[in-house]
Design a protein around this motif. Structure first.
Motif, PDB file in Angstrom:
ATOM      1  N   GLN A 175      36.772  19.791  43.967  1.00 54.79           N
ATOM      2  CA  GLN A 175      36.353  21.244  44.353  1.00 54.79           C
ATOM      3  C   GLN A 175      37.020  22.208  43.097  1.00 54.79           C
ATOM      4  O   GLN A 175      38.278  22.107  43.218  1.00 54.79           O
ATOM      5  N   SER A 176      36.334  23.296  42.703  1.00 56.08           N
ATOM      6  CA  SER A 176      36.727  23.963  41.707  1.00 56.08           C
ATOM      7  C   SER A 176      36.195  25.241  41.736  1.00 56.08           C
ATOM      8  O   SER A 176      35.426  25.772  40.935  1.00 56.08           O
ATOM      9  N   PRO A 177      36.333  25.927  42.888  1.00 58.92           N
ATOM     10  CA  PRO A 177      35.549  27.383  42.896  1.00 58.92           C
ATOM     11  C   PRO A 177      36.161  28.386  42.252  1.00 58.92           C
ATOM     12  O   PRO A 177      37.391  28.282  41.722  1.00 58.92           O
ATOM     13  N   ARG A 178      35.611  29.440  41.976  1.00 61.67           N
ATOM     14  CA  ARG A 178      36.119  30.495  41.025  1.00 61.67           C
ATOM     15  C   ARG A 178      37.052  31.116  41.943  1.00 61.67           C
ATOM     16  O   ARG A 178      36.989  31.539  43.163  1.00 61.67           O
ATOM     17  N   SER A 179      37.968  31.926  41.125  1.00 55.78           N
ATOM     18  CA  SER A 179      38.903  32.780  41.628  1.00 55.78           C
ATOM     19  C   SER A 179      38.869  34.126  41.658  1.00 55.78           C
ATOM     20  O   SER A 179      38.448  34.379  40.461  1.00 55.78           O
ATOM     21  N   TYR A 180      38.618  34.870  42.504  1.00 50.40           N
ATOM     22  CA  TYR A 180      38.153  36.404  42.414  1.00 50.40           C
ATOM     23  C   TYR A 180      39.380  37.446  42.530  1.00 50.40           C
ATOM     24  O   TYR A 180      39.042  38.359  42.305  1.00 50.40           O
ATOM     25  N   THR A 181      40.582  36.852  42.874  1.00 54.47           N
ATOM     26  CA  THR A 181      41.675  37.595  42.997  1.00 54.47           C
ATOM     27  C   THR A 181      42.514  37.833  41.730  1.00 54.47           C
ATOM     28  O   THR A 181      43.450  38.606  41.594  1.00 54.47           O
ATOM     29  N   VAL A 182      42.197  37.156  40.734  1.00 48.03           N
ATOM     30  CA  VAL A 182      42.757  37.209  39.552  1.00 48.03           C
ATOM     31  C   VAL A 182      41.853  37.405  38.240  1.00 48.03           C
ATOM     32  O   VAL A 182      40.642  37.144  38.384  1.00 48.03           O
ATOM     33  N   ALA A 183      42.123  38.346  37.406  1.00 48.15           N
ATOM     34  CA  ALA A 183      41.495  38.785  36.256  1.00 48.15           C
ATOM     35  C   ALA A 183      41.993  38.547  34.874  1.00 48.15           C
ATOM     36  O   ALA A 183      43.305  38.746  34.783  1.00 48.15           O
ATOM     37  N   VAL A 184      41.192  38.406  34.032  1.00 47.28           N
ATOM     38  CA  VAL A 184      41.871  38.129  32.456  1.00 47.28           C
ATOM     39  C   VAL A 184      41.046  38.961  31.523  1.00 47.28           C
ATOM     40  O   VAL A 184      39.561  38.645  31.451  1.00 47.28           O
ATOM     41  N   GLY A 185      41.413  39.262  30.343  1.00 48.36           N
ATOM     42  CA  GLY A 185      40.891  39.875  29.338  1.00 48.36           C
ATOM     43  C   GLY A 185      41.645  39.408  27.896  1.00 48.36           C
ATOM     44  O   GLY A 185      42.663  39.172  28.026  1.00 48.36           O
ATOM     45  N   ALA A 186      40.890  39.688  26.970  1.00 44.50           N
ATOM     46  CA  ALA A 186      41.419  39.511  25.499  1.00 44.50           C
ATOM     47  C   ALA A 186      42.145  40.854  25.001  1.00 44.50           C
ATOM     48  O   ALA A 186      41.322  41.877  25.496  1.00 44.50           O
ATOM     49  N   ALA A 187      43.005  40.811  24.302  1.00 44.38           N
ATOM     50  CA  ALA A 187      43.761  42.086  23.475  1.00 44.38           C
ATOM     51  C   ALA A 187      43.890  41.722  22.380  1.00 44.38           C
ATOM     52  O   ALA A 187      44.318  40.684  21.725  1.00 44.38           O
ATOM     53  N   ASP A 188      43.434  42.785  21.391  1.00 43.00           N
ATOM     54  CA  ASP A 188      43.640  42.546  19.921  1.00 43.00           C
ATOM     55  C   ASP A 188      45.246  42.868  19.557  1.00 43.00           C
ATOM     56  O   ASP A 188      45.788  44.121  19.197  1.00 43.00           O
ATOM     57  N   SER A 235      49.398  45.546  39.525  1.00 34.16           N
ATOM     58  CA  SER A 235      49.513  47.025  40.364  1.00 34.16           C
ATOM     59  C   SER A 235      48.347  47.421  40.805  1.00 34.16           C
ATOM     60  O   SER A 235      48.120  48.153  41.812  1.00 34.16           O
ATOM     61  N   GLY A 236      47.237  46.711  40.413  1.00 38.03           N
ATOM     62  CA  GLY A 236      45.909  46.793  40.985  1.00 38.03           C
ATOM     63  C   GLY A 236      45.522  46.079  42.097  1.00 38.03           C
ATOM     64  O   GLY A 236      46.275  45.331  42.817  1.00 38.03           O
ATOM     65  N   LYS A 237      44.273  46.034  42.456  1.00 36.25           N
ATOM     66  CA  LYS A 237      43.743  45.247  43.764  1.00 36.25           C
ATOM     67  C   LYS A 237      43.896  43.757  43.254  1.00 36.25           C
ATOM     68  O   LYS A 237      43.890  42.814  43.982  1.00 36.25           O
ATOM     69  N   LYS A 238      43.349  43.565  41.865  1.00 32.02           N
ATOM     70  CA  LYS A 238      43.679  42.291  41.476  1.00 32.02           C
ATOM     71  C   LYS A 238      45.032  41.839  40.659  1.00 32.02           C
ATOM     72  O   LYS A 238      45.406  42.852  39.936  1.00 32.02           O
ATOM     73  N   GLU A 239      45.322  40.447  40.600  1.00 30.89           N
ATOM     74  CA  GLU A 239      46.440  40.188  39.470  1.00 30.89           C
ATOM     75  C   GLU A 239      45.604  40.204  38.205  1.00 30.89           C
ATOM     76  O   GLU A 239      44.627  39.724  38.151  1.00 30.89           O
ATOM     77  N   SER A 240      46.053  41.022  37.273  1.00 31.03           N
ATOM     78  CA  SER A 240      45.467  41.185  35.816  1.00 31.03           C
ATOM     79  C   SER A 240      46.250  40.930  34.670  1.00 31.03           C
ATOM     80  O   SER A 240      47.439  41.028  34.628  1.00 31.03           O
ATOM     81  N   TRP A 241      45.512  39.955  33.919  1.00 29.91           N
ATOM     82  CA  TRP A 241      46.262  39.436  32.638  1.00 29.91           C
ATOM     83  C   TRP A 241      45.508  39.793  31.391  1.00 29.91           C
ATOM     84  O   TRP A 241      44.467  39.779  31.448  1.00 29.91           O
ATOM     85  N   THR A 242      46.095  39.918  30.307  1.00 30.40           N
ATOM     86  CA  THR A 242      45.638  39.923  29.188  1.00 30.40           C
ATOM     87  C   THR A 242      46.335  38.919  28.148  1.00 30.40           C
ATOM     88  O   THR A 242      47.321  38.666  28.437  1.00 30.40           O
ATOM     89  N   MET A 243      45.261  38.204  27.367  1.00 27.99           N
ATOM     90  CA  MET A 243      45.783  37.404  26.298  1.00 27.99           C
ATOM     91  C   MET A 243      45.538  37.771  24.907  1.00 27.99           C
ATOM     92  O   MET A 243      44.369  38.399  24.786  1.00 27.99           O
ATOM     93  N   TRP A 300      47.063  26.696  32.735  1.00 32.44           N
ATOM     94  CA  TRP A 300      47.357  27.070  33.977  1.00 32.44           C
ATOM     95  C   TRP A 300      48.204  28.502  33.954  1.00 32.44           C
ATOM     96  O   TRP A 300      49.066  28.683  32.962  1.00 32.44           O
ATOM     97  N   LEU A 301      47.826  29.266  34.799  1.00 38.65           N
ATOM     98  CA  LEU A 301      48.601  30.592  35.094  1.00 38.65           C
ATOM     99  C   LEU A 301      49.170  30.678  36.256  1.00 38.65           C
ATOM    100  O   LEU A 301      48.760  30.213  37.412  1.00 38.65           O
ATOM    101  N   PRO A 302      50.373  31.209  36.306  1.00 37.80           N
ATOM    102  CA  PRO A 302      50.949  31.521  37.878  1.00 37.80           C
ATOM    103  C   PRO A 302      50.395  32.471  38.636  1.00 37.80           C
ATOM    104  O   PRO A 302      49.882  33.285  38.170  1.00 37.80           O
ATOM    105  N   VAL A 303      50.425  32.223  40.019  1.00 34.41           N
ATOM    106  CA  VAL A 303      49.741  32.899  40.949  1.00 34.41           C
ATOM    107  C   VAL A 303      51.056  33.943  41.524  1.00 34.41           C
ATOM    108  O   VAL A 303      52.042  33.292  41.896  1.00 34.41           O
ATOM    109  N   ARG A 304      50.813  35.283  41.462  1.00 33.17           N
ATOM    110  CA  ARG A 304      51.735  36.008  42.033  1.00 33.17           C
ATOM    111  C   ARG A 304      51.396  36.572  43.633  1.00 33.17           C
ATOM    112  O   ARG A 304      52.345  37.184  44.122  1.00 33.17           O
ATOM    113  N   ARG A 305      50.107  36.535  43.978  1.00 36.45           N
ATOM    114  CA  ARG A 305      49.651  36.869  45.374  1.00 36.45           C
ATOM    115  C   ARG A 305      49.123  35.611  46.017  1.00 36.45           C
ATOM    116  O   ARG A 305      47.889  35.666  46.458  1.00 36.45           O
ATOM    117  N   PRO A 306      49.891  34.645  46.554  1.00 34.05           N
ATOM    118  CA  PRO A 306      49.284  33.415  46.883  1.00 34.05           C
ATOM    119  C   PRO A 306      48.622  33.560  48.137  1.00 34.05           C
ATOM    120  O   PRO A 306      47.628  32.794  48.400  1.00 34.05           O
TER     121      PRO A 306
END
Length: 489
Positions: free
Chosen positions: A204-217, A228-236, A248-254
């Motif tokens: 089983q590999s459901p999508r995670s909706y509490t974490v978001a990620v985006g690309a940064a230049d 700080s927001g409603k979701k855990e937010s990462w940029t790569m 894998w990325l760590p989860v801070r709001r388990p």
């Protein structure tokens, strides 16, 4: 009279390093073993140390596994970073406090119209297990769907990460909570500029909706985190992405992560849950469904094999029942003091990830001799194959069961080694270049660390083979000489 290697060498005025070998003690642990005369030099440890070119410190202690007689040592009382060899201490602590058959239980409770997912500090709970719990919950729930969906993680004290000094994005440094899912990690994959975040399990590999990620230049850092927001937010960093990849990325709001996944899994079984909320107070209600973990001994076997930091923290915190990770580490330290009252050590966590942990080679080896068989730790340790110069496993009459420990410019090994003729040693080898470790604290694979670690491991293997392949005289020594030496007490 306590006779040490340094005392012998000083008395002899030796310029070539050799190691005193003590006769095999006939009495049980706590007796005093006679000192053997110096045998011929069958293995030049100092040559192996020099060849490794590690810098820093190389410390070890070798004892007869049955009696505790000290067979060889080098700077054995030096306070060193144990890294993951500290998990040996945590394993013994948890086994003695909780028992090898202890199981962690994740519960689903009903309190009026509220459904509560209550974490039980199960360090191995994964998406597949949570799916089974969701199916049982959907089958057992009667009446209208819940009005509120609450998640409780208070079975363990809450902490955003195991070690503050480690980089944010390292998956082995996630949040600590009594609600644990997939080691509190989320799987990130990307292809053609598109990201996918999944609570990946075996089937089983459901999508995670509490974490978001985006690309940064940018060129660096590799990742940034914003909680700080409603979701855990990462940029790569876009420059590091390439066409595709995964990690894998760590989860801070388990609690919210597990709640989100549980909501998806329940929906697939026909039970619609509201958006998950975190519950702080201990839950009350009627049990709807439960899921029990494997027994603690099986959990520890996996932890010692894969060196999972969160597992070590979960079982250590559960064993102590302390209100904070710091207090829990102190309680484990106090427990070890009752076993080794005269030894020196300092603990700040249960996993060995903290840079402040300190332990000596002689203390860890004494612990293996005194306590290793009480709860079956020896049989839970990982088999470490001996390897040839190309790194391939090779045939050997020596069997090694041990725990590795690795940080940047720290590489350790502690456990048992047994020869074909039945001679068995307990040993701890600690290597560390403290200035380089401190300069690269928390960084992922700094320059030079891979080759440094490889050289340390080659040296460790050479030492084990040297201690056992020299034949019985290497361990037992020749005729007993005058004088005595202390062994494990």
């Amino acid at each position: 009279m306590n006779l040490t290697r340094r005392g012998l060498l000083a008395g002899l005025g030796a310029t070539v390093v050799v190691y005193p070998v003590l006769a095999r003690a006939q009495a049980q642990i706590g007796a005093v073993a006679p000192v053997a005369t110096l045998p011929e030099v069958l293995f030049d440890v100092e040559a192996a140390v020099a060849k490794a070119k590690l810098g820093g410190e190389v410390s070890f202690a070798v004892m007869d596994a049955a009696t505790g007689a000290v067979l060889a040592e080098r700077h054995a009382d030096a306070m060193m970073a144990p890294a993951s060899t500290l998990k040996v201490v945590t394993s013994l602590y948890a086994l003695q406090k909780l028992g090898p058959d202890h199981r962690f239980v994740t519960r689903v409770l009903r309190s009026g119209d509220d459904l509560i997912l209550a974490g039980g500090a199960d360090p191995l709970l994964d998406t597949d297990g949570l799916a089974r719990l969701a199916a049982d919950t959907a089958k057992a729930w009667q009446g209208t769907p819940p009005k509120r969906f609450l998640v409780w993680g208070g079975a363990l004290p809450r902490r955003d990460r195991i070690a503050e000094e480690q980089d944010d994005y390292l998956p082995y440094n996630p949040a600590i909570s009594g609600m644990i899912l997939n080691f509190n990690r989320v799987h990130l994959g990307w292809k053609a500029g598109q990201f996918m975040l999944e609570a990946r399990g075996g089937s089983q590999s459901p999508r995670s909706y509490t974490v978001a990620v985006g690309a940064a230049d940018r060129a660096s850092p590799l990742f940034t985190y914003d909680g700080s927001g409603k979701k855990e937010s990462w940029t790569m960093a876009r420059s590091a992405m390439g066409k595709s990849g995964a990690r894998w990325l760590p989860v801070r709001r388990p609690e919210l992560y597990a709640g989100d996944v549980f909501q998806t899994l329940c929906r697939a079984k026909g039970l619609v849950l509201p958006t998950p909320e975190v519950q702080e107070a201990a839950p009350n209600g009627t049990e709807v469904a439960t899921l029990s973990s494997a027994p603690l001994s099986q959990i520890i076997r996996g932890m010692l094999k894969y060196s999972t930091n969160l597992t070590a923290e979960a079982i250590g915190l559960s064993a102590s029942g302390a209100a904070s990770p710091q207090a829990s580490a102190q309680q484990m330290q106090d427990w070890l003091r009752t076993i080794l009252p005269e030894d020196h050590f300092e603990f700040h966590d249960h996993s060995g990830l903290s840079a402040q942990n300190r332990l000596t080679a002689v203390s860890l080896t004494r612990l293996l001799v005194k306590e290793g068989d009480r709860d079956g730790l020896r049989d839970l340790l990982k088999h470490i194959p001996l390897r040839d110069e190309k790194g391939q496993a090779k045939d050997s009459d020596i069997t090694v069961l041990a725990k590795t420990g690795t940080l940047n410019f720290v590489s350790n090994l502690s456990g048992y080694a047994k020869a074909a003729d039945g001679r068995e040693i307990a040993f701890t080898i600690l290597t560390g270049d403290e200035p380089r470790r401190a300069a690269n604290e928390g960084r992922e694979l700094p320059e030079g660390v891979r080759s440094w670690t490889r050289r340390s491991k080659i040296m460790q293997q050479a030492m084990i083979e040297g201690w056992l392949d020299g034949g019985p005289a290497q361990i037992a020594g020749p005729a007993v000489a005058a004088g005595q030496a202390s062994v494990v007490r």
